[in-house]
Scaffold this motif. Structure first.
Motif, PDB file in Angstrom:
ATOM      1  N   ASP A   1      -4.784   5.045  -2.961  1.00  0.00           N
ATOM      2  CA  ASP A   1      -5.297   3.862  -2.925  1.00  0.00           C
ATOM      3  C   ASP A   1      -5.969   3.524  -1.697  1.00  0.00           C
ATOM      4  O   ASP A   1      -6.464   2.673  -1.367  1.00  0.00           O
ATOM      5  N   GLY A   2      -6.321   4.553  -0.942  1.00  0.00           N
ATOM      6  CA  GLY A   2      -7.033   4.583   0.405  1.00  0.00           C
ATOM      7  C   GLY A   2      -6.141   4.485   1.592  1.00  0.00           C
ATOM      8  O   GLY A   2      -6.845   4.464   2.798  1.00  0.00           O
TER       9      GLY A   2
ATOM     10  N   GLY B   1       8.570   2.793  -3.295  1.00  0.00           N
ATOM     11  CA  GLY B   1       7.966   1.929  -4.147  1.00  0.00           C
ATOM     12  C   GLY B   1       8.429   2.003  -5.844  1.00  0.00           C
ATOM     13  O   GLY B   1       9.101   2.724  -6.210  1.00  0.00           O
ATOM     14  N   ASP B   2       7.944   0.945  -6.497  1.00  0.00           N
ATOM     15  CA  ASP B   2       8.245   0.822  -8.042  1.00  0.00           C
ATOM     16  C   ASP B   2       7.436   1.598  -8.793  1.00  0.00           C
ATOM     17  O   ASP B   2       7.435   1.492  -9.892  1.00  0.00           O
ATOM     18  N   ALA B   3       6.064   2.188  -8.082  1.00  0.00           N
ATOM     19  CA  ALA B   3       5.239   3.003  -8.844  1.00  0.00           C
ATOM     20  C   ALA B   3       4.821   4.284  -8.367  1.00  0.00           C
ATOM     21  O   ALA B   3       5.202   4.291  -6.830  1.00  0.00           O
TER      22      ALA B   3
ATOM     23  N   GLY C   1      -4.180  16.215  -6.145  1.00  0.00           N
ATOM     24  CA  GLY C   1      -3.045  16.182  -4.916  1.00  0.00           C
ATOM     25  C   GLY C   1      -1.683  16.092  -5.607  1.00  0.00           C
ATOM     26  O   GLY C   1      -1.319  16.684  -6.589  1.00  0.00           O
ATOM     27  N   ILE C   2      -0.579  15.441  -4.613  1.00  0.00           N
ATOM     28  CA  ILE C   2       0.805  15.523  -5.119  1.00  0.00           C
ATOM     29  C   ILE C   2       1.303  14.156  -5.515  1.00  0.00           C
ATOM     30  O   ILE C   2       1.025  13.317  -4.720  1.00  0.00           O
ATOM     31  N   THR C   3       1.702  14.042  -6.761  1.00  0.00           N
ATOM     32  CA  THR C   3       2.053  12.700  -6.802  1.00  0.00           C
ATOM     33  C   THR C   3       3.565  12.730  -6.580  1.00  0.00           C
ATOM     34  O   THR C   3       4.444  13.352  -7.060  1.00  0.00           O
ATOM     35  N   ILE C   4       3.965  11.503  -6.143  1.00  0.00           N
ATOM     36  CA  ILE C   4       5.485  11.356  -5.734  1.00  0.00           C
ATOM     37  C   ILE C   4       5.926  10.116  -6.421  1.00  0.00           C
ATOM     38  O   ILE C   4       5.283   9.003  -6.551  1.00  0.00           O
ATOM     39  N   PRO C   5       6.758  10.302  -7.528  1.00  0.00           N
ATOM     40  CA  PRO C   5       7.453   9.303  -8.362  1.00  0.00           C
ATOM     41  C   PRO C   5       7.991   8.135  -7.727  1.00  0.00           C
ATOM     42  O   PRO C   5       8.472   8.158  -6.629  1.00  0.00           O
TER      43      PRO C   5
ATOM     44  N   ALA D   1       0.934  -1.425  -0.082  1.00  0.00           N
ATOM     45  CA  ALA D   1       0.045   0.068  -0.102  1.00  0.00           C
ATOM     46  C   ALA D   1       0.842   1.224   0.054  1.00  0.00           C
ATOM     47  O   ALA D   1       1.972   1.096   0.582  1.00  0.00           O
ATOM     48  N   ALA D   2       0.387   2.388  -0.686  1.00  0.00           N
ATOM     49  CA  ALA D   2       1.000   3.547  -0.399  1.00  0.00           C
ATOM     50  C   ALA D   2       1.438   4.241   0.722  1.00  0.00           C
ATOM     51  O   ALA D   2       2.628   4.520   0.813  1.00  0.00           O
ATOM     52  N   GLY D   3       0.644   3.985   1.595  1.00  0.00           N
ATOM     53  CA  GLY D   3       1.072   4.247   2.883  1.00  0.00           C
ATOM     54  C   GLY D   3       2.193   3.628   3.713  1.00  0.00           C
ATOM     55  O   GLY D   3       2.939   4.077   4.576  1.00  0.00           O
TER      56      GLY D   3
END
Length: 186
Positions: A155-156, A76-78, A114-118, A46-48
């Motif tokens: 992703d919640g 992460g990879d995404a 929002g803010i995208t973190i690569p 999960a993103a968190g």
């Protein structure tokens, strides 16, 4: 009706060979099925669980508004998108960006999407740029105190960080939540 000629089934030796071949075929299918399930791609974390925040701090304020800053890192990879934040220190927290208005003056506004973190990258939240805006403080934010901040991703999932309150005199952008402008210190 058998697919094998009758002559093969009459011999006990032929029957044993057929039985052994069938058993080997079943084992081969079972082994392949097991190894395929073991090699299935793992579900991404999960993103968190993939995002950390370092050097996080919040601007000291007596009332009204304040802002949080720091470095968001995605291991992460995404890519991961921060879509919301909350804190017990304020009624709401908004994701903001600072952009020049038609006169060239810096204007702050909520950042759509929002803010995208690569992937394997970092985004720095800083005064005069992207940051987390504390709206309607519930109590003064005093220098040296700390408060928690919950970051929520597309992703919640979420993660909780603690940020220290610091003095900061800069950041006099205009706040534009639509048509109404007022100065603040984010």
């Amino acid at each position: 009706m058998s697919v094998f000629p009758r002559t093969h089934l009459r011999s006990p030796r032929a029957a044993r060979r057929l039985g052994a071949a069938t058993a080997l075929s079943v084992l081969a299918v079972f082994a392949t099925a097991c190894s395929d399930s073991e090699q299935a791609p793992a579900t991404p974390a999960a993103a968190g669980d993939r995002v950390t925040m370092s050097d996080q701090w919040i601007k000291a304020a007596d009332s009204g508004m304040s802002a949080a800053f720091g470095n968001l890192r995605n291991t992460g990879d995404a890519p991961v998108t921060l879509v919301a934040a909350t804190s017990p220190a304020s009624d709401r927290v908004e994701i903001h960006e600072v952009v020049p208005d038609s006169t060239g003056a810096k204007t702050m506004r909520p950042k759509a999407g929002g803010i995208t973190i690569p992937a394997h990258g970092e985004v720095t939240l800083k005064p005069g740029a992207e940051h987390l805006m504390f709206m309607d403080l519930k109590q003064p934010l005093r220098t040296g105190s700390e408060t928690s901040l919950t970051l929520t991703f597309a992703d919640g999932s979420s993660t909780v960080v603690t940020a220290q309150v610091r003095d900061f005199a800069g950041g006099k952008e205009n706040y534009a939540p639509g048509t109404e402008n007022s100065s603040h210190g984010g």
